[in-house]
Design a protein around this motif. Structure first.
Motif, mmCIF file in Angstrom:
data_model
loop_
_atom_site.group_PDB
_atom_site.id
_atom_site.type_symbol
_atom_site.label_atom_id
_atom_site.label_comp_id
_atom_site.label_asym_id
_atom_site.label_seq_id
_atom_site.Cartn_x
_atom_site.Cartn_y
_atom_site.Cartn_z
ATOM 1 N N LEU A 1 -11.400 2.978 -6.115
ATOM 2 C CA LEU A 1 -12.849 2.847 -5.927
ATOM 3 C C LEU A 1 -13.320 1.407 -6.109
ATOM 4 C CD1 LEU A 1 -13.930 6.056 -7.867
ATOM 5 C CD2 LEU A 1 -13.709 5.791 -5.399
ATOM 6 N N PHE A 2 -12.693 0.480 -5.437
ATOM 7 C CA PHE A 2 -13.030 -0.944 -5.442
ATOM 8 C C PHE A 2 -12.736 -1.649 -6.764
ATOM 9 C CE2 PHE A 2 -15.994 1.188 -2.487
ATOM 10 C CZ PHE A 2 -15.498 0.662 -1.313
ATOM 11 N N LEU A 3 -12.043 -0.984 -7.664
ATOM 12 C CA LEU A 3 -11.651 -1.592 -8.944
ATOM 13 C C LEU A 3 -10.134 -1.702 -8.995
ATOM 14 C CD1 LEU A 3 -13.862 0.456 -11.410
ATOM 15 C CD2 LEU A 3 -14.266 -1.882 -10.644
ATOM 16 N N TRP A 4 -9.633 -2.763 -9.614
ATOM 17 C CA TRP A 4 -8.192 -2.909 -9.826
ATOM 18 C C TRP A 4 -7.885 -2.467 -11.246
ATOM 19 C CZ3 TRP A 4 -4.791 -3.514 -6.119
ATOM 20 C CH2 TRP A 4 -5.228 -4.007 -4.893
ATOM 21 N N LEU A 5 -7.151 -1.386 -11.371
ATOM 22 C CA LEU A 5 -6.810 -0.834 -12.685
ATOM 23 C C LEU A 5 -5.317 -0.991 -12.947
ATOM 24 C CD1 LEU A 5 -8.890 2.454 -12.366
ATOM 25 C CD2 LEU A 5 -9.532 0.380 -13.591
ATOM 26 N N PRO A 6 -4.971 -1.386 -14.176
ATOM 27 C CA PRO A 6 -3.540 -1.530 -14.488
ATOM 28 C C PRO A 6 -2.853 -0.167 -14.573
ATOM 29 C CG PRO A 6 -4.871 -1.917 -16.442
ATOM 30 C CD PRO A 6 -5.831 -1.738 -15.294
ATOM 31 N N VAL A 7 -1.669 -0.108 -13.998
ATOM 32 C CA VAL A 7 -0.847 1.102 -14.101
ATOM 33 C C VAL A 7 -0.144 1.038 -15.448
ATOM 34 C CG1 VAL A 7 1.111 2.362 -13.133
ATOM 35 C CG2 VAL A 7 -0.553 1.276 -11.604
ATOM 36 N N LYS A 8 -0.319 2.078 -16.260
ATOM 37 C CA LYS A 8 0.271 2.125 -17.602
ATOM 38 C C LYS A 8 1.607 2.851 -17.622
ATOM 39 C CE LYS A 8 -3.554 0.591 -19.617
ATOM 40 N NZ LYS A 8 -3.677 -0.644 -20.299
ATOM 41 N N HIS B 1 -5.277 10.056 -14.786
ATOM 42 C CA HIS B 1 -3.939 10.279 -14.263
ATOM 43 C C HIS B 1 -4.097 10.675 -12.806
ATOM 44 C CE1 HIS B 1 -3.147 10.678 -18.566
ATOM 45 N NE2 HIS B 1 -1.931 10.287 -18.267
ATOM 46 N N LYS B 2 -3.281 10.103 -11.971
ATOM 47 C CA LYS B 2 -3.387 10.376 -10.537
ATOM 48 C C LYS B 2 -2.052 10.919 -10.038
ATOM 49 C CE LYS B 2 -4.898 8.386 -6.280
ATOM 50 N NZ LYS B 2 -5.570 7.307 -5.624
ATOM 51 N N GLN B 3 -2.087 12.060 -9.365
ATOM 52 C CA GLN B 3 -0.886 12.633 -8.783
ATOM 53 C C GLN B 3 -0.801 12.241 -7.317
ATOM 54 O OE1 GLN B 3 -0.846 16.861 -9.399
ATOM 55 N NE2 GLN B 3 -0.056 16.648 -11.463
ATOM 56 N N LEU B 4 0.363 11.770 -6.917
ATOM 57 C CA LEU B 4 0.606 11.389 -5.537
ATOM 58 C C LEU B 4 1.860 12.113 -5.036
ATOM 59 C CD1 LEU B 4 0.073 7.541 -5.924
ATOM 60 C CD2 LEU B 4 -1.521 9.157 -4.905
ATOM 61 N N SER B 5 2.000 12.159 -3.747
ATOM 62 C CA SER B 5 3.181 12.775 -3.151
ATOM 63 C C SER B 5 4.384 11.846 -3.304
ATOM 64 C CB SER B 5 2.928 13.045 -1.670
ATOM 65 O OG SER B 5 4.115 13.473 -1.053
ATOM 66 N N LEU B 6 5.504 12.399 -3.723
ATOM 67 C CA LEU B 6 6.741 11.617 -3.839
ATOM 68 C C LEU B 6 7.167 11.031 -2.501
ATOM 69 C CD1 LEU B 6 9.048 13.617 -6.279
ATOM 70 C CD2 LEU B 6 8.413 11.219 -6.466
ATOM 71 N N SER B 7 6.768 11.672 -1.416
ATOM 72 C CA SER B 7 7.168 11.204 -0.085
ATOM 73 C C SER B 7 6.616 9.809 0.220
ATOM 74 C CB SER B 7 6.742 12.196 0.993
ATOM 75 O OG SER B 7 5.325 12.278 1.042
ATOM 76 N N LYS C 1 0.834 -1.192 0.000
ATOM 77 C CA LYS C 1 0.000 0.000 0.000
ATOM 78 C C LYS C 1 0.873 1.248 0.000
ATOM 79 C CE LYS C 1 -3.827 2.209 2.294
ATOM 80 N NZ LYS C 1 -4.857 2.140 3.313
ATOM 81 N N TYR C 2 0.519 2.184 -0.879
ATOM 82 C CA TYR C 2 1.097 3.517 -0.853
ATOM 83 C C TYR C 2 -0.024 4.407 -0.309
ATOM 84 C CZ TYR C 2 4.713 1.446 -3.781
ATOM 85 O OH TYR C 2 5.718 0.657 -4.255
ATOM 86 N N GLU C 3 -0.741 5.079 -1.197
ATOM 87 C CA GLU C 3 -1.966 5.764 -0.778
ATOM 88 C C GLU C 3 -3.126 4.780 -0.873
ATOM 89 O OE1 GLU C 3 -3.237 10.133 -1.587
ATOM 90 O OE2 GLU C 3 -4.090 8.909 -3.205
ATOM 91 N N ASN C 4 -3.127 3.989 -1.941
ATOM 92 C CA ASN C 4 -4.092 2.909 -2.151
ATOM 93 C C ASN C 4 -3.320 1.602 -2.257
ATOM 94 O OD1 ASN C 4 -6.124 4.815 -2.292
ATOM 95 N ND2 ASN C 4 -6.177 4.848 -4.518
#
Length: 177
Positions: free
Chosen positions: A116-123, A143-149, A85-88
């Motif tokens: 949202l309860f779905l498993w999506l492939p990271v491209k 596209h999802k932005q997350l913190s590098l931390s 787990k990172y954020e999700n």
């Protein structure tokens, strides 16, 4: 036979520590004659990611080995599929493939993220500007932005089979039966 006192014997010239260190670095940067390089140390894959402008924590500690071809194709081998787990939550297949270039992994295969309860492939995964503190995940539909931390340290990844056997049923759904 006596050596005259005015004649001195010169010692051999040896490399200093600094010169040896510099020589080692130069030799390691020379291209190898093989078509791909590989490593069996998981710390090396994390060092590779950092040297290419990506955070070390993109891949779990459980990486067994990897190969990187001259065209930039990266193959990462884990012992078995695992979940972390990172954020999700994220699932890594036993083999993850991508094209590695500076600041990005494109054409990613073998990595899925829960949304949202779905498993999506990271491209794809991109760090446009490390100073921004953001990393971009392309999950196909968005596209999802997350913190590098979130990706500073390689996470522990639990085998996917163990998680399936230990899933606790949600009591809210059990009441609906």
């Amino acid at each position: 036979m006596a050596v005259p006192s005015s004649t001195s014997i010169k010692p051999r010239s040896y490399l200093t520590k600094q010169q040896r260190y510099f020589l080692i670095i130069i030799c390691s940067l020379l291209p190898s004659s093989s078509s791909s390089s590989s490593s069996s140390s998981s710390s090396s894959i994390h060092d590779l990611l950092v040297s290419r402008g990506l955070p070390a924590g993109l891949l779990p500690k459980e990486v067994k080995s990897y190969t990187l071809s001259e065209n930039g194709t990266l193959e990462v081998f884990l012992g078995e599929p695992c979940l972390t787990k990172y954020e999700n939550r994220v699932i890594f297949d036993s083999v993850v493939r991508a094209k590695l270039s500076y600041g990005s992994l494109s054409g990613v295969e073998g990595l899925s993220q829960e949304e949202l309860f779905l498993w999506l492939p990271v491209k794809g995964i991109i760090v446009y500007d490390p100073k921004s503190g953001l990393i971009l995940f392309d999950i196909g539909v968005a596209h999802k932005q997350l913190s590098l931390s979130l990706f500073e340290d390689p996470p522990l990844c639990k085998p996917q089979g163990i998680l399936k056997n230990n899933v606790r049923k949600d009591k809210r759904f059990e009441a609906l039966r």
